[in-house]
Design a protein around this motif. Structure first.
Motif, mmCIF file in Angstrom:
data_model
loop_
_atom_site.group_PDB
_atom_site.id
_atom_site.type_symbol
_atom_site.label_atom_id
_atom_site.label_comp_id
_atom_site.label_asym_id
_atom_site.label_seq_id
_atom_site.Cartn_x
_atom_site.Cartn_y
_atom_site.Cartn_z
ATOM 1 N N THR A 128 8.223 15.159 82.697
ATOM 2 C CA THR A 128 7.364 13.980 82.840
ATOM 3 C C THR A 128 7.447 12.959 81.719
ATOM 4 O O THR A 128 7.174 11.793 81.945
ATOM 5 C CB THR A 128 5.884 14.398 82.959
ATOM 6 O OG1 THR A 128 5.541 15.209 81.840
ATOM 7 C CG2 THR A 128 5.636 15.162 84.236
ATOM 8 N N ARG B 211 9.966 9.254 81.166
ATOM 9 C CA ARG B 211 10.126 8.358 82.314
ATOM 10 C C ARG B 211 10.299 6.902 81.909
ATOM 11 O O ARG B 211 11.079 6.175 82.535
ATOM 12 C CB ARG B 211 8.979 8.525 83.285
ATOM 13 C CG ARG B 211 7.637 8.232 82.696
ATOM 14 C CD ARG B 211 6.513 8.920 83.441
ATOM 15 N NE ARG B 211 6.622 8.813 84.887
ATOM 16 C CZ ARG B 211 6.051 9.670 85.727
ATOM 17 N NH1 ARG B 211 5.360 10.668 85.266
ATOM 18 N NH2 ARG B 211 6.161 9.491 87.011
ATOM 19 N N GLU B 212 9.613 6.456 80.857
ATOM 20 C CA GLU B 212 9.756 5.055 80.448
ATOM 21 C C GLU B 212 11.177 4.788 79.945
ATOM 22 O O GLU B 212 11.763 3.742 80.224
ATOM 23 C CB GLU B 212 8.744 4.678 79.374
ATOM 24 C CG GLU B 212 7.341 4.429 79.895
ATOM 25 C CD GLU B 212 6.569 5.715 80.173
ATOM 26 O OE1 GLU B 212 7.031 6.788 79.714
ATOM 27 O OE2 GLU B 212 5.528 5.655 80.847
ATOM 28 N N ARG C 15 2.279 14.702 80.329
ATOM 29 C CA ARG C 15 1.813 13.334 80.513
ATOM 30 C C ARG C 15 0.378 13.313 81.025
ATOM 31 O O ARG C 15 -0.474 12.554 80.572
ATOM 32 C CB ARG C 15 2.754 12.581 81.462
ATOM 33 C CG ARG C 15 2.321 11.155 81.765
ATOM 34 C CD ARG C 15 2.088 10.298 80.525
ATOM 35 N NE ARG C 15 3.273 10.073 79.731
ATOM 36 C CZ ARG C 15 4.180 9.136 79.953
ATOM 37 N NH1 ARG C 15 4.035 8.331 80.978
ATOM 38 N NH2 ARG C 15 5.218 8.997 79.177
ATOM 39 N N GLU C 16 0.093 14.179 81.999
ATOM 40 C CA GLU C 16 -1.262 14.262 82.530
ATOM 41 C C GLU C 16 -2.250 14.636 81.414
ATOM 42 O O GLU C 16 -3.363 14.103 81.338
ATOM 43 C CB GLU C 16 -1.283 15.329 83.619
ATOM 44 C CG GLU C 16 -2.397 15.183 84.608
ATOM 45 C CD GLU C 16 -2.324 16.249 85.701
ATOM 46 O OE1 GLU C 16 -1.330 17.011 85.740
ATOM 47 O OE2 GLU C 16 -3.267 16.317 86.489
ATOM 48 N N ILE D 55 -2.033 14.003 78.162
ATOM 49 C CA ILE D 55 -2.299 12.913 77.215
ATOM 50 C C ILE D 55 -3.096 11.784 77.891
ATOM 51 O O ILE D 55 -3.950 11.161 77.254
ATOM 52 C CB ILE D 55 -0.990 12.388 76.568
ATOM 53 C CG1 ILE D 55 -1.291 11.599 75.304
ATOM 54 C CG2 ILE D 55 -0.172 11.542 77.504
ATOM 55 C CD1 ILE D 55 -1.681 12.453 74.134
ATOM 56 N N THR D 56 -2.872 11.540 79.188
ATOM 57 C CA THR D 56 -3.665 10.475 79.828
ATOM 58 C C THR D 56 -5.124 10.929 79.997
ATOM 59 O O THR D 56 -6.029 10.108 79.951
ATOM 60 C CB THR D 56 -3.079 10.027 81.186
ATOM 61 O OG1 THR D 56 -2.902 11.161 82.008
ATOM 62 C CG2 THR D 56 -1.770 9.305 81.027
ATOM 63 N N GLU E 33 -6.671 10.208 76.804
ATOM 64 C CA GLU E 33 -6.973 8.768 76.715
ATOM 65 C C GLU E 33 -8.254 8.402 77.441
ATOM 66 O O GLU E 33 -8.902 7.417 77.115
ATOM 67 C CB GLU E 33 -5.802 7.956 77.304
ATOM 68 C CG GLU E 33 -4.602 7.941 76.392
ATOM 69 C CD GLU E 33 -3.317 7.567 77.115
ATOM 70 O OE1 GLU E 33 -3.385 7.054 78.248
ATOM 71 O OE2 GLU E 33 -2.235 7.793 76.539
ATOM 72 N N LYS E 34 -8.603 9.189 78.462
ATOM 73 C CA LYS E 34 -9.823 8.890 79.208
ATOM 74 C C LYS E 34 -11.057 9.407 78.475
ATOM 75 O O LYS E 34 -12.170 9.341 79.009
ATOM 76 C CB LYS E 34 -9.742 9.485 80.607
ATOM 77 C CG LYS E 34 -8.830 8.686 81.510
ATOM 78 C CD LYS E 34 -8.587 9.379 82.841
ATOM 79 C CE LYS E 34 -7.374 8.798 83.533
ATOM 80 N NZ LYS E 34 -6.510 9.842 84.097
ATOM 81 N N GLU F 293 5.346 11.288 73.244
ATOM 82 C CA GLU F 293 4.200 10.925 74.072
ATOM 83 C C GLU F 293 3.262 9.978 73.317
ATOM 84 O O GLU F 293 2.792 8.982 73.849
ATOM 85 C CB GLU F 293 3.419 12.180 74.490
ATOM 86 C CG GLU F 293 3.931 12.856 75.736
ATOM 87 C CD GLU F 293 3.829 11.984 76.971
ATOM 88 O OE1 GLU F 293 2.997 11.086 77.001
ATOM 89 O OE2 GLU F 293 4.606 12.206 77.902
ATOM 90 N N ALA G 203 2.623 5.977 74.055
ATOM 91 C CA ALA G 203 1.248 5.549 74.342
ATOM 92 C C ALA G 203 0.835 4.427 73.405
ATOM 93 O O ALA G 203 0.199 3.452 73.812
ATOM 94 C CB ALA G 203 0.297 6.731 74.218
ATOM 95 N N GLN H 158 2.184 1.282 74.425
ATOM 96 C CA GLN H 158 1.490 0.738 75.596
ATOM 97 C C GLN H 158 0.055 0.355 75.282
ATOM 98 O O GLN H 158 -0.737 0.148 76.193
ATOM 99 C CB GLN H 158 1.545 1.751 76.747
ATOM 100 C CG GLN H 158 2.970 1.961 77.251
ATOM 101 C CD GLN H 158 3.039 2.891 78.442
ATOM 102 O OE1 GLN H 158 2.083 3.595 78.757
ATOM 103 N NE2 GLN H 158 4.189 2.908 79.100
ATOM 104 N N TYR I 131 -5.043 5.615 69.576
ATOM 105 C CA TYR I 131 -5.348 6.834 68.837
ATOM 106 C C TYR I 131 -4.283 7.096 67.781
ATOM 107 O O TYR I 131 -3.233 6.463 67.775
ATOM 108 C CB TYR I 131 -5.554 8.032 69.768
ATOM 109 C CG TYR I 131 -4.557 8.181 70.871
ATOM 110 C CD1 TYR I 131 -3.344 8.815 70.653
ATOM 111 C CD2 TYR I 131 -4.825 7.684 72.146
ATOM 112 C CE1 TYR I 131 -2.432 8.970 71.673
ATOM 113 C CE2 TYR I 131 -3.914 7.828 73.172
ATOM 114 C CZ TYR I 131 -2.722 8.469 72.926
ATOM 115 O OH TYR I 131 -1.822 8.601 73.939
#
Lengths: 356, 282
Positions: free
Chosen positions: A52, A55-56, A219-220, A222-223, A226-227, A239, A243, A246, A250
């Protein structure tokens, strides 16, 4: 509603079915008619089955490769990409997801495909020993590091909430666990004497008692961090860097001792031969190892396997005080059963924690 | 169970005390509000975070269009198959006695109980490269796993009970007297089914199709495992939402999710509206 309206309803269904089918035909990758006209070559399809986190980087690399192949072979290449947790992706390929090229988090997941007889060539026979990128295990912490997380030992403190993915599906999760255990065993955790396996295992349990979320992939994980979930995410260095690019705000903490993550890349021989895409698959792998591609990987947070690129990007990627590799555990052939088998150190530790 | 009584016309038999009634209404509003309205509002807020234009731009992305196209290509055949076979199964279960009927009756509810992810792996064990049926599939050169046929099968599995469970009670309540009357008047079996039975079943039919379609549109776990989430090929709308979240394209993810949710909602509300209108006509 009468019989007539039922008939009308059925007609509607059939119509929408036809519509769906039309949608299907337009959904096929659009052939590049100009390329076909110019050279008479049909566009080829290359299937990439990846883990995952890069990807970028692939999002930037694939268009460049398509153009190179167009110039070199006069053929358009349409890519089909799938990004799953490394373990899940590897099992999907074994079960029949016909990826021509696979980019996974760890060698053990390539070995599984090899053992299934789908990779027959010597995929490690290149200057980087089969690897396409490196990274290290780091911590993502909230801006300003309010919990004062500096090193592994801080993860075991009471009240620290940790995210790390599930090693059953995620390669990143396996790297995280080995980094943690290795750092402890090498004497980089206070209270754990170097070489004391029992104490290292106890330390691992103490950290995992603080783990609140185990996601399917890195990826899931770390996102979700972020939430607003948790205080620390144990994750890949790339990762965090992606982030931050983008716009995430943090911080990253590099522990004194951590493992060098080595990500393999291989052509899945059986599928590439079946699809007749071997030449393109090989060219794609060579391209990804080229200096140009390695620089792009470096821009997306990954440490380069090309020594000259690694040297040029050293300021971005500071050396670690005590960096070890999977060889410290005798390679994946030994590390996988020792830690993640049914009787494995981690499997048993997790059972102990859950039964408490 | 006859066709559902309309909720609006149902009156409480005895009026409870006023404060109790108010408390109950508050509980109902809170319950539905917290569980359904609040998440929907959150989704709407997320989708419109960058304005309506950004949300609409999502649907101009060819990958999004393909994902929604694939969702339709899977859902519609599933609805047709369930409508035909669901009717047949419901009919047999109610009107016939055959050996194994009880077992079949129990098995039909299995998809309610099994996690969709497990359904995906069950199909992989059957249709995967190392699966039980692999030699047959290889000989016939049919690709089921990591292709649309496998995803259709997975969706068929998870939507199996809806049609049957809607139709069977209606068939039971309807009885056979009208059909017998038709037969004595000289109608053959097909005419009887088409003119008498099917019209009686119509609302069960409509609800069954609505629920089947809504469930098929929303399926995630089973189609992820059996389809592999290959972008542009086996990526449905729900899988696109999942991927867009991973890629931090939050507006796209929420917009696509909102579109899916809104479509299902319209479907259910539309059915309810049609039903109300027919009740008024009577």
């Amino acid at each position: 509603m009468t019989t007539r309206s039922i008939a009308a309803l059925s007609l509607l269904l059939v119509l929408s079915l036809a519509l769906g089918a039309c949608g299907g035909s337009t959904a096929q990758p659009a052939p590049a008619s100009d390329a076909t006209a110019a050279t008479g070559q049909k566009p080829a399809t290359l299937i990439l089955g990846a883990y995952t986190t890069p990807r970028e980087a692939y999002g930037e690399l694939i268009p460049i490769f398509r153009q190179l192949w167009q110039e070199q072979a006069g053929q358009d290449v349409v890519f089909e990409e799938s990004y799953l947790g490394s373990g899940a992706q590897s099992r999907a390929i074994v079960e029949g997801f016909e990826a021509d090229v696979t980019a996974l988090s760890l060698e053990a997941d390539v070995n599984r495909i090899q053992q299934a007889g789908l990779i027959t060539g010597d995929w490690k026979n290149n200057p980087s020993n089969g690897m396409v990128s490196n990274s290290i295990v780091v911590f993502a912490v909230r801006e300003g590091n309010p919990k004062g997380i500096q090193d592994w030992a801080d993860l075991a403190k009471p009240g620290v909430q940790i995210l790390t993915p599930n090693p059953k599906t995620s390669g990143g999760a396996m790297w995280n666990i080995l980094a943690l255990y290795g750092a402890a065993l090498r004497g980089y955790v206070d209270g754990v004497p170097a070489g004391d396996e029992a104490a290292a295992t106890e330390f691992m349990k103490a950290v995992f008692r603080n783990v609140t979320v185990m996601d399917k992939g890195a990826r899931e994980s770390i996102t979700n961090f972020e939430k607003g979930v948790g205080d620390v995410a144990i994750t890949y260095e790339n990762e965090v860097l992606v982030a931050q690019q983008q716009g995430q705000s943090y911080d990253m903490v590099i522990p004194r001792s951590t493992i060098l993550i080595e990500n393999p890349l291989a052509v899945v021989d059986a599928y590439a031969d079946k699809h007749g895409t071997r030449a393109i698959a090989d060219a794609f792998v060579s391209f990804l190892l080229s200096r140009q591609a390695q620089e792009i990987f470096a821009q997306h947070g990954l440490r380069s396997v090309d020594s000259s690129v690694a040297e040029a990007t050293q300021s971005q990627y500071p050396p670690v005080e005590d960096q070890f590799t999977i060889e410290y555990f005798g390679g994946w052939d030994q590390a996988t059963p020792r830690f993640f088998g049914d009787e494995g150190v981690f499997t048993q530790a997790l059972l102990d924690i859950q039964s408490q | 169970m006859t066709p559902r009584p309309s909720l609006a016309s149902a009156r409480p038999v005895a009026r409870p005390r006023r404060w109790l009634r108010r408390a109950l209404v508050a509980v109902v509003l809170l319950y539905v509000g917290v569980l359904i309205v609040a998440p929907l509002a959150g989704l709407l807020h997320g989708a419109l975070a960058d304005g309506l234009g950004a949300a609409l731009a999502t649907f101009r992305d060819p990958q999004v269009q393909r994902a929604f196209g694939l969702t339709l290509r899977i859902s519609l055949p599933v609805v047709v198959v369930q409508a035909v076979f669901g009717t047949a199964v419901a009919w047999m279960l109610v009107r016939d006695n055959f050996p194994g009927k009880r077992l079949i009756n129990g098995l039909i509810d299995l998809p309610f109980a099994v996690s969709p992810v497990v359904v995906g792996y069950m199909l992989l064990l059957l249709f995967g490269r190392q699966g039980l049926l692999a030699p047959v599939l290889q000989a016939l050169d049919i690709q089921v796993a990591f292709a649309v046929p496998g995803m259709v099968l997975a969706t068929l599995f998870v939507t199996l009970p809806f049609m049957i469970r809607e139709l069977a009670p209606i068939l039971k309540a309807f009885g056979i007297q009208q059909e017998q009357a038709a037969a004595t008047l000289g109608a053959n079996g097909w005419t009887t089914f088409w003119r008498i039975t099917l019209p009686a079943l119509r609302w069960g039919f409509v609800y069954g199709i609505t629920l089947t379609l809504a469930r098929a549109l929303g399926e995630f776990g089973a189609v992820l495992v059996i389809g592999g989430g290959i972008q542009g090929r086996t990526e449905t709308a729900t899988l696109y939402v999942y991927r867009a979240l991973d890629e931090r394209q939050y507006v796209s993810a929420y917009s696509a999710a909102l579109a899916l949710g809104a479509f299902s909602l319209l479907l259910v509300l539309g059915t309810e509206f049609l039903r109300r209108r027919e009740e008024k006509k009577r």
